[in-house]
Scaffold this motif. Structure first.
Motif, PDB file in Angstrom:
ATOM      1  N   ALA A  14       0.872  -1.245   0.137  1.00 46.15           N
ATOM      2  CA  ALA A  14      -0.224  -0.025   0.145  1.00 46.15           C
ATOM      3  C   ALA A  14       0.822   1.284   0.184  1.00 46.15           C
ATOM      4  CB  ALA A  14      -0.949  -0.084   1.165  1.00 46.15           C
ATOM      5  N   CYS A  15       0.861   1.705  -0.991  1.00 43.80           N
ATOM      6  CA  CYS A  15       1.901   3.201  -1.286  1.00 43.80           C
ATOM      7  C   CYS A  15       1.110   4.406  -1.074  1.00 43.80           C
ATOM      8  CB  CYS A  15       2.371   3.076  -2.565  1.00 43.80           C
ATOM      9  SG  CYS A  15       3.438   1.679  -2.909  1.00 43.80           S
ATOM     10  N   GLN A  16       1.209   5.041   0.091  1.00 46.19           N
ATOM     11  CA  GLN A  16       0.243   5.939   0.415  1.00 46.19           C
ATOM     12  C   GLN A  16       0.964   7.242   0.357  1.00 46.19           C
ATOM     13  OE1 GLN A  16      -1.772   2.946   3.641  1.00 46.19           O
ATOM     14  NE2 GLN A  16      -0.678   4.497   4.361  1.00 46.19           N
ATOM     15  N   GLY A  17       1.966   7.430  -0.558  1.00 44.94           N
ATOM     16  CA  GLY A  17       2.873   8.771  -0.836  1.00 44.94           C
ATOM     17  C   GLY A  17       3.576   8.324  -2.250  1.00 44.94           C
ATOM     18  N   THR A  18       4.728   8.905  -2.090  1.00 46.44           N
ATOM     19  CA  THR A  18       5.574   8.875  -3.167  1.00 46.44           C
ATOM     20  C   THR A  18       5.923   7.451  -3.630  1.00 46.44           C
ATOM     21  OG1 THR A  18       7.877   9.435  -4.075  1.00 46.44           O
ATOM     22  CG2 THR A  18       7.561   8.734  -1.593  1.00 46.44           C
ATOM     23  N   LEU A  19       6.253   7.060  -4.781  1.00 51.43           N
ATOM     24  CA  LEU A  19       6.773   5.747  -5.197  1.00 51.43           C
ATOM     25  C   LEU A  19       8.132   5.640  -5.423  1.00 51.43           C
ATOM     26  CD1 LEU A  19       3.984   5.452  -8.041  1.00 51.43           C
ATOM     27  CD2 LEU A  19       3.896   4.174  -6.042  1.00 51.43           C
ATOM     28  N   THR A  20       8.894   6.528  -4.634  1.00 53.28           N
ATOM     29  CA  THR A  20      10.230   6.281  -4.935  1.00 53.28           C
ATOM     30  C   THR A  20      10.773   5.004  -4.589  1.00 53.28           C
ATOM     31  OG1 THR A  20      10.448   8.716  -4.299  1.00 53.28           O
ATOM     32  CG2 THR A  20      12.640   7.251  -4.004  1.00 53.28           C
ATOM     33  N   ASP A  21      10.445   4.534  -3.282  1.00 52.98           N
ATOM     34  CA  ASP A  21      11.129   3.420  -2.917  1.00 52.98           C
ATOM     35  C   ASP A  21      10.623   2.008  -3.634  1.00 52.98           C
ATOM     36  OD1 ASP A  21      12.455   4.440  -0.441  1.00 52.98           O
ATOM     37  OD2 ASP A  21      10.566   5.007   0.300  1.00 52.98           O
ATOM     38  N   THR A  74       1.522  -7.138  -5.769  1.00 52.13           N
ATOM     39  CA  THR A  74       0.707  -6.169  -6.445  1.00 52.13           C
ATOM     40  C   THR A  74       0.735  -4.893  -5.579  1.00 52.13           C
ATOM     41  OG1 THR A  74      -0.956  -7.785  -7.009  1.00 52.13           O
ATOM     42  CG2 THR A  74      -1.726  -5.417  -6.760  1.00 52.13           C
ATOM     43  N   ALA A  75       0.917  -3.870  -6.382  1.00 53.29           N
ATOM     44  CA  ALA A  75       1.049  -2.345  -5.650  1.00 53.29           C
ATOM     45  C   ALA A  75      -0.210  -1.793  -5.776  1.00 53.29           C
ATOM     46  CB  ALA A  75       1.809  -1.556  -6.557  1.00 53.29           C
ATOM     47  N   VAL A  76      -0.648  -1.084  -4.610  1.00 54.71           N
ATOM     48  CA  VAL A  76      -1.834  -0.356  -4.543  1.00 54.71           C
ATOM     49  C   VAL A  76      -1.483   1.156  -4.131  1.00 54.71           C
ATOM     50  CG1 VAL A  76      -4.135   0.230  -3.294  1.00 54.71           C
ATOM     51  CG2 VAL A  76      -3.037  -2.116  -3.551  1.00 54.71           C
ATOM     52  N   TRP A  77      -1.708   2.244  -5.070  1.00 57.58           N
ATOM     53  CA  TRP A  77      -0.973   3.465  -5.068  1.00 57.58           C
ATOM     54  C   TRP A  77      -2.239   4.658  -4.852  1.00 57.58           C
ATOM     55  CZ3 TRP A  77       0.304   7.272  -9.252  1.00 57.58           C
ATOM     56  CH2 TRP A  77       1.181   8.247  -8.523  1.00 57.58           C
ATOM     57  N   ILE A  78      -2.174   5.307  -3.821  1.00 60.99           N
ATOM     58  CA  ILE A  78      -2.855   6.587  -3.414  1.00 60.99           C
ATOM     59  C   ILE A  78      -2.063   7.547  -4.270  1.00 60.99           C
ATOM     60  CG2 ILE A  78      -3.849   8.153  -1.747  1.00 60.99           C
ATOM     61  CD1 ILE A  78      -5.226   5.198  -1.528  1.00 60.99           C
ATOM     62  N   GLY A  79      -2.631   8.001  -5.458  1.00 61.36           N
ATOM     63  CA  GLY A  79      -1.851   9.160  -6.084  1.00 61.36           C
ATOM     64  C   GLY A  79      -2.474   9.318  -7.647  1.00 61.36           C
ATOM     65  N   GLY A  80      -1.860  10.267  -8.257  1.00 61.57           N
ATOM     66  CA  GLY A  80      -2.082  10.557  -9.654  1.00 61.57           C
ATOM     67  C   GLY A  80      -3.439  11.629  -9.662  1.00 61.57           C
ATOM     68  N   PHE A 105      -0.389  15.655  -5.124  1.00 63.56           N
ATOM     69  CA  PHE A 105       0.685  15.717  -4.265  1.00 63.56           C
ATOM     70  C   PHE A 105       1.721  14.735  -4.150  1.00 63.56           C
ATOM     71  CE2 PHE A 105       2.798  15.077  -0.219  1.00 63.56           C
ATOM     72  CZ  PHE A 105       3.172  16.576   0.240  1.00 63.56           C
ATOM     73  N   ASN A 106       1.111  13.316  -4.331  1.00 64.10           N
ATOM     74  CA  ASN A 106       1.958  12.168  -4.147  1.00 64.10           C
ATOM     75  C   ASN A 106       2.642  11.903  -5.516  1.00 64.10           C
ATOM     76  OD1 ASN A 106       1.150  11.592  -1.626  1.00 64.10           O
ATOM     77  ND2 ASN A 106      -0.396  10.076  -2.061  1.00 64.10           N
ATOM     78  N   LEU A 107       2.088  12.042  -6.688  1.00 61.89           N
ATOM     79  CA  LEU A 107       2.729  12.201  -7.987  1.00 61.89           C
ATOM     80  C   LEU A 107       3.751  13.254  -7.961  1.00 61.89           C
ATOM     81  CD1 LEU A 107       3.102  11.233 -10.668  1.00 61.89           C
ATOM     82  CD2 LEU A 107       1.228  12.390 -11.502  1.00 61.89           C
ATOM     83  N   TYR A 108       3.718  14.477  -7.528  1.00 62.58           N
ATOM     84  CA  TYR A 108       4.321  15.516  -7.783  1.00 62.58           C
ATOM     85  C   TYR A 108       5.771  15.146  -7.018  1.00 62.58           C
ATOM     86  CZ  TYR A 108       6.370  20.225  -6.813  1.00 62.58           C
ATOM     87  OH  TYR A 108       7.255  21.160  -6.524  1.00 62.58           O
ATOM     88  N   GLY A 114      -7.618  10.262   2.791  1.00 64.30           N
ATOM     89  CA  GLY A 114      -7.247   9.701   1.377  1.00 64.30           C
ATOM     90  C   GLY A 114      -6.547   8.537   1.333  1.00 64.30           C
ATOM     91  N   ASP A 115      -5.555   8.450   2.221  1.00 66.37           N
ATOM     92  CA  ASP A 115      -4.583   7.146   2.527  1.00 66.37           C
ATOM     93  C   ASP A 115      -5.526   5.991   2.713  1.00 66.37           C
ATOM     94  OD1 ASP A 115      -2.388   8.593   1.598  1.00 66.37           O
ATOM     95  OD2 ASP A 115      -1.877   9.044   3.698  1.00 66.37           O
ATOM     96  N   SER A 116      -6.577   6.060   3.634  1.00 62.35           N
ATOM     97  CA  SER A 116      -7.387   5.009   3.879  1.00 62.35           C
ATOM     98  C   SER A 116      -8.003   4.351   2.566  1.00 62.35           C
ATOM     99  CB  SER A 116      -8.556   5.363   5.024  1.00 62.35           C
ATOM    100  OG  SER A 116      -7.776   5.848   6.184  1.00 62.35           O
ATOM    101  N   ALA A 117      -7.944   4.954   1.439  1.00 65.44           N
ATOM    102  CA  ALA A 117      -8.736   4.310   0.312  1.00 65.44           C
ATOM    103  C   ALA A 117      -7.941   2.983  -0.041  1.00 65.44           C
ATOM    104  CB  ALA A 117      -8.753   5.299  -0.879  1.00 65.44           C
ATOM    105  N   ALA A 118      -6.665   2.902   0.148  1.00 60.91           N
ATOM    106  CA  ALA A 118      -5.768   1.649  -0.057  1.00 60.91           C
ATOM    107  C   ALA A 118      -6.605   0.586   0.778  1.00 60.91           C
ATOM    108  CB  ALA A 118      -4.478   1.900   0.361  1.00 60.91           C
ATOM    109  N   ILE A 119      -6.877   0.811   1.956  1.00 63.36           N
ATOM    110  CA  ILE A 119      -7.700   0.039   2.720  1.00 63.36           C
ATOM    111  C   ILE A 119      -8.932  -0.638   2.335  1.00 63.36           C
ATOM    112  CG2 ILE A 119      -8.503  -0.905   5.120  1.00 63.36           C
ATOM    113  CD1 ILE A 119      -6.268   1.424   5.896  1.00 63.36           C
TER     114      ILE A 119
END
Length: 310
Positions: A126-133, A149-155, A165-168, A241-246
């Motif tokens: 669950a990626c609740q921010g940047t995808l850097t790592d 599987t990746a779940v991403w809050i962003g875009g 924000f997270n994409l930026y 918003g980050d809770s959407a991954a759940i």
């Protein structure tokens, strides 16, 4: 370390492994999502990675935001009396320099280590921010793409995209993940904003639940006052918003009308818009999440495990 107070069990065959990636000190919703993840018995949390928010560091110097997130994760686990529940590692302090060069970190190593481990439970991050790592882990060990599987809050919102924000934080990292073969569930800004709460609601249902509930409410209320001008925060409401991954992991598996399958776009790094690329594999893009299920589940789990305790 405490045990959970549930009077029900989740069959082992229905459990999933989870890595939670969180820029936990960025604002005030990250903490809610982290608490929800670790209280969910269907999630076998195998690691937490503290991510950076280096491009908008707020009150922190650039290069120190992942450390701030790490300390916040540790604080939450202590308040919840679950220190040591899983490995906690710091991610990279800066975005990728380009789409071909990994930015190694302990967090990326944790992702690779868990992905390469043999285990019958499917693995999600669950990626609740940047995808850097996650992007760094893919560049370091591409084989992980077929093992999680990746779940991403962003875009930005589809079809055009735009600044979010997270994409930026790291558009190059987003391109690495979008161009990879890893299964991806994307929850863009117009969808994760569906999880709105009022501060009165948080005071009523979260604040009474022990030290962790008190902290979640006070932190949100104080953060709300720290930015007295501008549109955000909105004064009396907040987006979890980050809770959407759940949300998307709790929903019934047969619920397929809440997302579309589309070829993963490429990101224009200049304006963060989406560019169609039919050569990329299809990804799941959500247009709806079950806010009622998510919020009521969180309130119930918090009350069951921490209600009435001070």
């Amino acid at each position: 370390m405490r045990s959970w107070n549930y009077e029900f069990e989740v069959p082992d065959t229905k459990k999933i492994r989870m890595i939670v990636h969180t820029d936990c000190k960025n604002e005030a919703d990250d903490q809610f999502a982290l608490a929800h993840h670790v209280m969910t018995p269907g999630f076998l949390v195998k690691g937490i990675v503290a991510g950076h928010f280096d491009r908008v560091p707020q009150s922190y110097p650039q290069g120190e935001t992942a450390q701030a997130s790490l300390e916040e994760v540790q604080k939450l686990l202590k308040l919840m009396d679950i220190e040591g529940i899983c490995p906690v590692e710091k991610g990279a302090e800066h975005p990728l320099s380009d789409e071909d060069t990994p930015n190694p970190s302990k967090g990326a190593e944790l992702i690779i280590r868990e992905a390469m481990r043999e285990d019958p439970h499917p693995l999600y991050i669950a990626c609740q921010g940047t995808l850097t790592d996650l992007a760094a882990a893919i560049l370091m060990e591409p084989e992980i793409c077929g093992r999680m599987t990746a779940v991403w809050i962003g875009g930005g919102a589809y079809p055009n995209g735009g600044k979010e924000f997270n994409l930026y934080q790291d558009a190059a990292a987003a391109n690495v993940v979008f161009k990879s073969d890893m299964p991806l569930w994307q929850i863009p800004v117009d969808v994760y904003k569906q999880l709105g709460v009022s501060l009165a609601e948080v005071q009523r249902y979260v604040k009474p639940c022990g030290e962790i509930g008190e902290y979640l409410f006070r932190h949100m209320a104080e953060y709300n006052l720290s930015r007295p001008t501008g549109i955000w925060p909105h004064g009396e409401v907040w987006g979890l918003g980050d809770s959407a991954a759940i949300s998307v992991l709790l929903e019934e598996r047969e619920c397929t009308d809440s997302y579309d399958m589309i070829p993963a776009p490429c990101i224009n790094v200049e304006d963060l818009s989406y560019m169609t690329n039919k050569k990329n594999r299809e990804i799941r893009v959500y247009h709806q999440v079950n806010a009622r299920l998510t919020l009521q589940d969180f309130y119930a789990k918090l009350a069951i495990n921490y209600g009435g305790k001070r």
